[in-house]
Design an enzyme around this catalytic site. Structure first.
Site, mmCIF file in Angstrom:
data_model
loop_
_atom_site.group_PDB
_atom_site.id
_atom_site.type_symbol
_atom_site.label_atom_id
_atom_site.label_comp_id
_atom_site.label_asym_id
_atom_site.label_seq_id
_atom_site.Cartn_x
_atom_site.Cartn_y
_atom_site.Cartn_z
ATOM 1 N N GLU A 154 -10.877 -1.301 25.700
ATOM 2 C CA GLU A 154 -12.268 -1.743 25.835
ATOM 3 C C GLU A 154 -13.197 -0.815 25.064
ATOM 4 O O GLU A 154 -14.093 -1.253 24.325
ATOM 5 C CB GLU A 154 -12.698 -1.733 27.314
ATOM 6 C CG GLU A 154 -12.043 -2.784 28.173
ATOM 7 C CD GLU A 154 -10.765 -2.299 28.834
ATOM 8 O OE1 GLU A 154 -10.093 -1.382 28.274
ATOM 9 O OE2 GLU A 154 -10.418 -2.833 29.901
ATOM 10 N N GLU A 208 -9.114 3.847 43.181
ATOM 11 C CA GLU A 208 -8.145 4.231 42.150
ATOM 12 C C GLU A 208 -7.371 5.470 42.617
ATOM 13 O O GLU A 208 -6.217 5.670 42.249
ATOM 14 C CB GLU A 208 -8.845 4.493 40.808
ATOM 15 C CG GLU A 208 -7.899 4.438 39.627
ATOM 16 C CD GLU A 208 -8.595 4.502 38.276
ATOM 17 O OE1 GLU A 208 -9.072 5.580 37.906
ATOM 18 O OE2 GLU A 208 -8.647 3.472 37.575
ATOM 19 N N GLY A 249 -10.109 11.284 35.143
ATOM 20 C CA GLY A 249 -11.248 10.483 34.675
ATOM 21 C C GLY A 249 -12.306 10.285 35.746
ATOM 22 O O GLY A 249 -13.503 10.478 35.508
ATOM 23 N N ARG A 250 -11.890 9.925 36.948
ATOM 24 C CA ARG A 250 -12.869 9.607 38.015
ATOM 25 C C ARG A 250 -13.445 10.870 38.652
ATOM 26 O O ARG A 250 -14.287 10.768 39.543
ATOM 27 C CB ARG A 250 -12.237 8.683 39.042
ATOM 28 C CG ARG A 250 -10.915 9.160 39.612
ATOM 29 C CD ARG A 250 -10.213 8.034 40.378
ATOM 30 N NE ARG A 250 -8.888 8.442 40.833
ATOM 31 C CZ ARG A 250 -7.771 8.344 40.095
ATOM 32 N NH1 ARG A 250 -7.806 7.882 38.856
ATOM 33 N NH2 ARG A 250 -6.600 8.720 40.599
ATOM 34 N N HIS A 266 -30.344 -8.316 54.340
ATOM 35 C CA HIS A 266 -30.647 -9.748 54.235
ATOM 36 C C HIS A 266 -29.500 -10.495 53.589
ATOM 37 O O HIS A 266 -29.676 -11.588 53.063
ATOM 38 C CB HIS A 266 -31.950 -9.929 53.446
ATOM 39 C CG HIS A 266 -33.120 -9.314 54.159
ATOM 40 N ND1 HIS A 266 -33.881 -10.017 55.069
ATOM 41 C CD2 HIS A 266 -33.592 -8.048 54.151
ATOM 42 C CE1 HIS A 266 -34.811 -9.201 55.566
ATOM 43 N NE2 HIS A 266 -34.648 -8.002 55.036
ATOM 44 N N LYS A 282 -11.226 9.865 27.496
ATOM 45 C CA LYS A 282 -10.302 11.000 27.605
ATOM 46 C C LYS A 282 -9.129 10.811 26.646
ATOM 47 O O LYS A 282 -8.795 11.686 25.878
ATOM 48 C CB LYS A 282 -9.829 11.101 29.051
ATOM 49 C CG LYS A 282 -8.905 12.239 29.335
ATOM 50 C CD LYS A 282 -8.645 12.293 30.837
ATOM 51 C CE LYS A 282 -7.499 13.191 31.187
ATOM 52 N NZ LYS A 282 -7.258 13.218 32.630
ATOM 53 N N LYS A 293 -2.830 -4.074 31.876
ATOM 54 C CA LYS A 293 -3.184 -3.690 30.502
ATOM 55 C C LYS A 293 -2.099 -4.140 29.525
ATOM 56 O O LYS A 293 -2.390 -4.687 28.467
ATOM 57 C CB LYS A 293 -3.307 -2.160 30.387
ATOM 58 C CG LYS A 293 -4.581 -1.556 30.927
ATOM 59 C CD LYS A 293 -4.595 -0.066 30.577
ATOM 60 C CE LYS A 293 -5.596 0.703 31.387
ATOM 61 N NZ LYS A 293 -5.530 2.155 31.189
HETATM 62 O O1 F6P Z 1 -7.906 2.151 33.573
HETATM 63 C C1 F6P Z 1 -7.899 3.313 34.264
HETATM 64 C C2 F6P Z 1 -8.413 4.499 33.526
HETATM 65 O O2 F6P Z 1 -7.355 5.213 33.006
HETATM 66 C C3 F6P Z 1 -9.283 5.338 34.432
HETATM 67 O O3 F6P Z 1 -8.565 6.142 35.262
HETATM 68 C C4 F6P Z 1 -10.137 6.038 33.455
HETATM 69 O O4 F6P Z 1 -11.248 6.589 34.086
HETATM 70 C C5 F6P Z 1 -10.459 4.925 32.502
HETATM 71 O O5 F6P Z 1 -9.263 4.176 32.429
HETATM 72 C C6 F6P Z 1 -10.908 5.330 31.134
HETATM 73 O O6 F6P Z 1 -9.954 6.089 30.462
HETATM 74 P P1 F6P Z 1 -10.329 6.877 29.144
HETATM 75 O O7 F6P Z 1 -11.359 7.877 29.458
HETATM 76 O O8 F6P Z 1 -9.051 7.494 28.675
HETATM 77 O O9 F6P Z 1 -10.843 5.872 28.142
#
Ligand code: F6P
Length: 533
Positions: free
Chosen positions: A203, A343, A257-258, A374, A197, A494
């Site tokens: 990452e 979250e 995002g979620r 199990h 987004k 972060k």
């Molecule tokens: O680390 C949290 C977060 O902001 C989430 O809420 C989100 O889904 C994820 O990182 C990824 O964010 P982006 O889509 O901006 O890379």
């Protein structure tokens, strides 16, 4: 908005909880022969059996009274009306618009059309890479909401996927994730979707840069435009990466995002299952959305699911909640729910800025049945903690095979029954269990569960299931008076990682942190690859 614990409705629930502590599910079923019927609701292909919860009609009416005291019906309408209920970011929360066929957001339909064209071009073999070879492999690079939803759903809908295509997901900054994902693939037939987004997530950008190098090392710099697409609300940055504007799929800051699976974040899923199945999933979401918006609290399934969490977490002392899908294709559903729930509702500050003085979001966890049986079910049956559980199961397997499915369903039903009713010591003795083992082999029962069943795990049912949980999360957050749509809690770690990275790579001993952190940095510096060679 009042502090919920200052309301008379909260106090009334607290008193009621005292009385209910002593009431066993055995009694509740004995008192009402129609209990299962009374406490079972259907919606959008789902049958939700609440009857094995430690509630009476009185409990439910006190819970719905609390919901009204906390203005839940008004909050629901405010969400659907697009009011800026994400107060700390001053944004509306409109993921429901993504699956509303009657909605007036023209941009949603435009992007869905763009997605369908793109997905069809890959599925038909028409889209080729830089060398002219058709694209047969699609790798989504994203994390959190830009990964968990489409990854979970692609696995859930595996029987509906085009098996000739390879669709994979890379999220972890650990290079092993990307390396393993591309190990057996050819760059010439591989396309990456960079899903972010913000297009600033470290990452994702690190993985995208390595994926870019994997493409350019083999096909040259000019290949980037043919092997990358992006899903983002930040088109400036996607352009700088080298992605053609027509391969950028927009989504908007009013989609969290979620909560973004139904947006362009679902593109890899649409590639895998095709636009028609994706559309069926949206219909499942929408059916639950309409139910949630239009149904009184007493029969509103997501609201009741959320209120039960409040009941267990705030009044009966539960701290975790198990989600136990009896379907292998839902293996990632608990992981998906962990972000959705934790979250959203892992918050200690109310919308008015005051600290909460009550528990909020539960720890959500789970594994597919029967594997969990199990493993950790011992604690569910005989441990000292109250762990409410949701069972999810289907009448029909996607892979009918001998007695497998009957056995699977027998197990899910048996677990709910065993948790609720247990086995008394007298029953154990009557079954011939030696007296010295009777205590060990007694099950006290009264352990609550909700059983959610559907005919089969279709795209429509998956959409319904996800929307059910989304809205239950909304209800919980609204009762607690917290903002379920921000996530400031992820920021500190972060920013500290950004400080620590150069320290790991520098020649100087770390001094600016506490002694534990300094020592860990120094230990890593002394042992990282290259340091000892
Ligand atoms: O680390 C949290 C977060 O902001 C989430 O809420 C989100 O889904 C994820 O990182 C990824 O964010 P982006 O889509 O901006 O890379």
């Amino acid at each position: 908005m009042p502090n919920p614990i200052d309301t008379t409705e909260w106090q009334s629930l607290a008193e009621h909880a005292g009385a209910m502590e002593a009431v066993h599910l055995r009694e509740l079923f004995a008192d009402d022969p129609q209990r299962a019927e009374h406490l079972c609701l259907n919606l959008a292909g789902l049958r939700v059996d609440f009857s094995k919860n430690r509630v009476t009609a009185d409990t439910l009416s006190r819970l719905t009274a609390l919901a009204r005291a906390m203005a839940i019906p008004e909050r629901i309408q405010a969400m659907f009306a697009g009011e800026p209920i994400n107060s700390t970011e001053n944004r509306p929360v409109l993921h429901v618009a993504l699956r509303d066929p009657c909605g007036d957001a023209a941009a949603v339909a435009t992007v869905q059309q763009q997605m369908a064209t793109f997905a069809k071009s890959i599925r038909s073999g028409a889209r080729s890479g830089h060398t002219g070879e058709p694209i047969r492999n699609v790798i989504n690079i994203g994390i959190g909401g830009s990964d968990l939803g489409p990854a979970m759903a692609t696995q859930a809908l595996r029987p509906f996927c085009d098996r000739a295509l390879t669709v994979r997901f890379v999220s972890n900054v650990d290079a092993s994730d990307l390396v393993e994902a591309v190990r057996d693939l050819e760059p010439a037939s591989t396309l990456f979707i960079v899903a972010s987004k913000t297009f600033t997530t470290d990452e994702t950008l690190t993985n995208a840069a390595s994926a870019r190098a994997w493409i350019t090392d083999s096909l040259g710099e000019a290949a980037v435009a043919d092997h990358f697409a992006a899903v983002s609300a930040n088109p400036e940055r996607t352009g700088a990466f080298g992605i053609r504007p027509e391969n950028v799929f927009e989504f908007w800051d009013w989609v969290g995002g979620r909560y973004s699976l139904c947006s362009a974040i679902g593109l890899p899923l649409m590639v895998a299952v095709g636009p028609d199945h994706f559309g069926a999933m949206l219909q499942g979401f929408n059916a639950v959305d309409r139910h949630f918006r239009d149904t009184e609290l007493e029969r509103n399934v997501p609201a009741l699911l959320g209120l039960l969490r409040i009941w267990y977490g705030n009044f009966l002392g539960a701290t975790t909640h198990a989600v136990l899908p009896y379907d292998q294709y839902l293996a990632r559903f608990p992981a998906y729910l962990q972000q959705l729930e934790m979250e959203s509702n892992g918050k200690r500050t109310r919308m008015d800025g005051e600290a909460v003085d009550y528990e909020t979001g539960a720890i959500v966890w789970g594994e597919p049945g029967t594997n969990g049986q199990h493993s950790f079910y011992q604690l569910l049956h005989q441990g000292t903690r109250l762990v409410p559980a949701d069972f999810i199961a289907f009448a029909r397997s996607q892979n009918p095979q001998g007695e497998h499915h009957d056995k699977l369903f027998a197990n899910v039903v048996a677990q709910g029954e065993a948790l609720a009713f247990g086995r008394t010591t007298d029953e154990a003795l009557a079954e011939g269990i030696p007296a010295e083992l009777a205590a060990h082999r007694t099950f006290d029962g009264n352990r609550p569960s909700t059983t959610i069943v559907a005919e089969e795990l279709s795209p429509h049912v998956l959409g319904s299931l996800i929307a059910l949980y989304e809205h239950s999360v909304f209800v919980q957050g609204a009762v607690w008076g917290i903002n379920s749509f921000d996530q400031w809690g992820v920021e500190l770690g972060k920013s500290l990682a950004r400080t620590i990275l150069p320290e790991l790579q520098s020649g100087a001993a770390a001094e600016s942190h506490d002694t534990s952190t300094n020592t860990l940095i120094d230990w890593y510096r002394a042992n990282r690859r290259g340091a000892t060679e």
